[in-house]
Design a protein around this motif. Structure first.
Motif, PDB file in Angstrom:
ATOM      1  N   ILE A  23      24.196   8.397   9.200  1.00 42.79           N
ATOM      2  CA  ILE A  23      23.894   9.466   8.240  1.00 42.79           C
ATOM      3  C   ILE A  23      23.483  10.718   8.994  1.00 42.79           C
ATOM      4  O   ILE A  23      22.623  10.669   9.876  1.00 42.79           O
ATOM      5  N   VAL A  24      24.130  11.827   8.693  1.00 42.32           N
ATOM      6  CA  VAL A  24      23.690  13.126   9.211  1.00 42.32           C
ATOM      7  C   VAL A  24      23.498  14.017   7.986  1.00 42.32           C
ATOM      8  O   VAL A  24      24.449  14.376   7.295  1.00 42.32           O
ATOM      9  N   ASP A  25      22.255  14.336   7.709  1.00 43.52           N
ATOM     10  CA  ASP A  25      21.934  15.014   6.454  1.00 43.52           C
ATOM     11  C   ASP A  25      21.322  16.383   6.730  1.00 43.52           C
ATOM     12  O   ASP A  25      20.208  16.479   7.247  1.00 43.52           O
ATOM     13  N   ALA A  26      22.060  17.424   6.362  1.00 42.40           N
ATOM     14  CA  ALA A  26      21.541  18.781   6.538  1.00 42.40           C
ATOM     15  C   ALA A  26      20.626  19.151   5.368  1.00 42.40           C
ATOM     16  O   ALA A  26      20.100  20.265   5.309  1.00 42.40           O
ATOM     17  N   GLY A  27      20.474  18.236   4.412  1.00 38.71           N
ATOM     18  CA  GLY A  27      19.567  18.477   3.286  1.00 38.71           C
ATOM     19  C   GLY A  27      20.044  19.605   2.387  1.00 38.71           C
ATOM     20  O   GLY A  27      19.247  20.345   1.810  1.00 38.71           O
ATOM     21  N   ILE A  28      21.367  19.727   2.247  1.00 40.34           N
ATOM     22  CA  ILE A  28      21.928  20.824   1.445  1.00 40.34           C
ATOM     23  C   ILE A  28      21.719  20.567  -0.055  1.00 40.34           C
ATOM     24  O   ILE A  28      21.964  19.461  -0.540  1.00 40.34           O
ATOM     25  N   VAL A  57      29.976  16.936  10.854  1.00 38.56           N
ATOM     26  CA  VAL A  57      28.770  16.485  11.539  1.00 38.56           C
ATOM     27  C   VAL A  57      28.413  17.432  12.686  1.00 38.56           C
ATOM     28  O   VAL A  57      27.235  17.748  12.911  1.00 38.56           O
ATOM     29  N   GLY A  58      29.447  17.937  13.378  1.00 32.91           N
ATOM     30  CA  GLY A  58      29.192  18.899  14.458  1.00 32.91           C
ATOM     31  C   GLY A  58      28.473  20.130  13.921  1.00 32.91           C
ATOM     32  O   GLY A  58      27.508  20.623  14.522  1.00 32.91           O
ATOM     33  N   ALA A  59      28.923  20.604  12.751  1.00 36.80           N
ATOM     34  CA  ALA A  59      28.309  21.811  12.189  1.00 36.80           C
ATOM     35  C   ALA A  59      26.923  21.533  11.610  1.00 36.80           C
ATOM     36  O   ALA A  59      26.049  22.401  11.618  1.00 36.80           O
ATOM     37  N   THR A  82      24.078  15.300  -0.621  1.00 41.95           N
ATOM     38  CA  THR A  82      25.188  15.955   0.066  1.00 41.95           C
ATOM     39  C   THR A  82      25.296  15.531   1.531  1.00 41.95           C
ATOM     40  O   THR A  82      25.925  16.225   2.330  1.00 41.95           O
ATOM     41  N   SER A  83      24.701  14.401   1.879  1.00 43.72           N
ATOM     42  CA  SER A  83      24.700  14.030   3.303  1.00 43.72           C
ATOM     43  C   SER A  83      26.083  13.575   3.768  1.00 43.72           C
ATOM     44  O   SER A  83      26.926  13.146   2.971  1.00 43.72           O
ATOM     45  N   ASN A  84      26.319  13.673   5.071  1.00 42.41           N
ATOM     46  CA  ASN A  84      27.479  13.029   5.695  1.00 42.41           C
ATOM     47  C   ASN A  84      27.053  11.586   5.929  1.00 42.41           C
ATOM     48  O   ASN A  84      26.067  11.344   6.626  1.00 42.41           O
ATOM     49  N   CYS A 111      33.049   6.874   3.269  1.00 40.73           N
ATOM     50  CA  CYS A 111      32.599   8.033   4.040  1.00 40.73           C
ATOM     51  C   CYS A 111      32.469   9.272   3.148  1.00 40.73           C
ATOM     52  O   CYS A 111      33.425   9.655   2.480  1.00 40.73           O
ATOM     53  N   THR A 112      31.283   9.861   3.144  1.00 44.47           N
ATOM     54  CA  THR A 112      31.091  11.102   2.380  1.00 44.47           C
ATOM     55  C   THR A 112      30.807  12.246   3.353  1.00 44.47           C
ATOM     56  O   THR A 112      30.356  12.019   4.478  1.00 44.47           O
ATOM     57  N   PHE A 113      31.061  13.457   2.903  1.00 46.05           N
ATOM     58  CA  PHE A 113      30.889  14.637   3.754  1.00 46.05           C
ATOM     59  C   PHE A 113      30.032  15.673   3.029  1.00 46.05           C
ATOM     60  O   PHE A 113      30.068  15.748   1.797  1.00 46.05           O
ATOM     61  N   ASN A 114      29.345  16.481   3.811  1.00 43.88           N
ATOM     62  CA  ASN A 114      28.679  17.643   3.225  1.00 43.88           C
ATOM     63  C   ASN A 114      29.747  18.457   2.490  1.00 43.88           C
ATOM     64  O   ASN A 114      30.725  18.895   3.106  1.00 43.88           O
ATOM     65  N   PRO A 115      29.569  18.666   1.172  1.00 45.41           N
ATOM     66  CA  PRO A 115      30.655  19.279   0.395  1.00 45.41           C
ATOM     67  C   PRO A 115      30.971  20.723   0.770  1.00 45.41           C
ATOM     68  O   PRO A 115      32.044  21.216   0.411  1.00 45.41           O
TER      69      PRO A 115
END
Ligand SMILES: Cc1cc2nc3c(=O)[nH]c(=O)nc-3n(C[C@H](O)[C@H](O)[C@H](O)COP(=O)(O)OP(=O)(O)OC[C@H]3O[C@@H](n4cnc5c(N)ncnc54)[C@H](O)[C@@H]3O)c2cc1C
Length: 458
Positions: A200-205, A372-374, A294-296, A319-323
């Motif tokens: 999980i990589v979550d930018a908390g969007i 995920v890179g971004a 909205t997490s990856n 697999c989900t992505f930050n939208p």
């Protein structure tokens, strides 16, 4: 052609999985929790369906291979096809992308219900000529898998009508396309299998979307990407029927408001006065709707032993992505194409599920790496180790590349090939792109919104 398949979830990925199965199995039963509405309107099973959904050119190419003519049908139904970067004015952390005709990629924009209904109708029409019998079981929920630890042999379903009767549906192949709420880890545990490893990589969007009718429509969509000093974003894009969707986003602590009166204040804060003025004159047609998950998140069903025979997990269920990168539907189409190609290569055979699962996961790799890179810099990870030399070099290279992409035609074309999911990330390392990125000065794009299209010599 032999055997029967069950697809759990009749959303976009489930529908595209049906397209992939046509001509390869005798029967497909789609188990869908909702009843499909008569017209393309929002339904509960796809809660993100009120938000802006753009479809990238990598997804369009995959859709065209699965369902020739689907892109044209979407445009006839009212979807807008916008050329990039000419018709999508984009402000990146490195400035505005120059507005010119490049002729490589388009972005398709319409409401999600219209997209899903158009694709579903086309798949059902195509099924008629393939010999595969497709049955839609609406208002029916999958509640578990049949079989054992080594092989899935069907699904248990429950009617959502009064009585809530349960029954078993045997199948040679079960595809989980039930979206981000998939219960496959629990179902596999009930069969005695370990849960898949999860990243999980979550930018908390936080996300908010509102529909408007503009006074005088702009001739291009607008995308304002969050940046470290202003971690808020906005997207303004046309959909069918003369309406536009405004989507606002912000990282943790900067979430946009769901209170209609505060939406324009948030727009003012993203620092693009032209969009603010334009919206002030537009008529709101809906309340603002929020979305927070909205997490990856990637579940590694593709790892060795990740799935039993007879079971494959696709799209958001895996697999989900930050939208904000607009990738999920395109990855669903790319994954369905990978599923079809694996079926074409020997049909349902021993080892099919593992091979298909690997192919589906590979189809999402570019999207995962770019999202995920971004997002990594915004993700909260208490255990994160400081970046090593290789990661610092990568960040340095991609930072320069993203800045040059705003104005350099060679780097910009490669950048869009990858971010539109039409080429793998290795495209960014080809000699012409690498030399320009490393040797030419790091120069940001224009500071103000490019309202005019540059002529070819510009
Ligand atoms: C706010 C937001 C904005 C987005 N914007 C974009 C964008 O601009 N571009 C883009 O490409 N992607 C975007 N996405 C991603 C996109 O929405 C998903 O990738 C896409 O919907 C995945 O399709 P799916 O069919 O896997 O899942 P879903 O569309 O969620 O469909 C799942 C289906 O399964 C059914 N279901 C669930 N559980 C069961 C069960 N137990 N039994 C039977 N049926 C079941 C549901 O009713 C539903 O029909 C966005 C996502 C979010 C959250």
């Amino acid at each position: 052609m032999s055997g029967g398949a069950v697809v759990v979830g009749g959303g976009l990925a489930g529908t595209l999985a049906v397209a992939a199965l046509l001509g390869h199995v005798e029967t497909v039963t789609v188990v869908e929790r909702d009843r499909y509405p008569e017209r393309p309107i929002f339904r509960k099973g796809v809660p993100q369906g009120r938000h802006l959904h753009v479809f990238l050119s990598g997804g369009q190419q995959a859709l065209e291979k699965l369902l020739p003519g689907a892109g044209a049908e979407l445009r006839v139904a009212g979807a807008h096809s916008m050329e990039m970067p000419r018709d999508v004015l984009t402000r990146s952390p490195g400035g505005w992308h120059r507005r010119r005709h490049e002729g490589r990629h388009t972005l398709l924009s319409c409401t999600r219900p219209l997209f899903d209904a158009t694709v579903r109708a086309r798949v059902l029409a195509k099924a008629a000529g393939t010999g595969t019998q497709v049955e839609l079981l609406e208002a029916t929920e999958a509640v578990g898998l049949l079989g054992g630890a080594d092989r899935v042999t069907g699904v248990r379903v429950r009617s959502r009508d009064a009585g809530r009767a349960e029954r078993d549906i045997p199948a040679d192949l079960v595809i989980d396309a039930s979206g981000r709420g998939s219960r496959a880890p629990k179902w596999l545990a009930e069969l005695g299998r370990p849960a898949p490893r999860e990243e999980i990589v979550d930018a908390g969007i936080g996300y908010v979307t509102q529909m408007f009718r503009p006074d005088a429509p702009m001739d291009a969509a607008v995308v304002l990407q969050p940046r470290p000093d202003l971690p808020r974003g906005a997207a303004w894009s046309p959909v069918e029927g003369g309406n536009w969707l405004l989507t606002l986003s912000g990282v943790r602590g900067q979430h946009p408001p769901t209170d209609g009166a505060a939406v324009l204040d948030f727009v003012a804060s993203v620092d693009e006065p032209l969009l603010h003025t334009h919206l002030t004159a537009a008529r709101p047609l809906s309340p603002p709707y929020g979305f927070r998950e909205t997490s990856n998140r990637r579940r590694h069903y593709d790892a060795p032993g990740g799935v039993p025979e007879g079971f494959v997990v696709v799209s958001d269920a895996a697999c989900t992505f930050n939208p904000i990168y607009g990738q999920g539907m395109s990855v669903a189409a790319l994954g369905a194409l990978a599923l079809r190609d694996t079926l074409a290569d020997g049909g349902l055979r021993p080892g099919f599920a593992a091979a298909a699962q690997r192919a589906v996961a590979r189809a999402g790799d570019t999207a995962w790496l770019t999202a995920v890179g971004a997002d990594r810099p915004y993700a909260e990870d208490a255990d994160a180790t400081p970046p090593g030399a290789a990661e610092r070099l990568q960040t340095w290279y991609f930072g320069r590349l993203a800045d040059r992409a705003t104005h350099d035609p060679v780097v910009g074309a490669a950048f869009r090939d990858v971010t539109c999911l039409a080429a793998p990330p290795s495209r960014l390392l080809t000699p012409a792109v690498a030399l320009r990125t490393v040797l030419l000065p790091r120069r940001p794009g224009p500071a103000s919104i490019p309202l005019r299209v540059e002529d070819a010599a510009g």
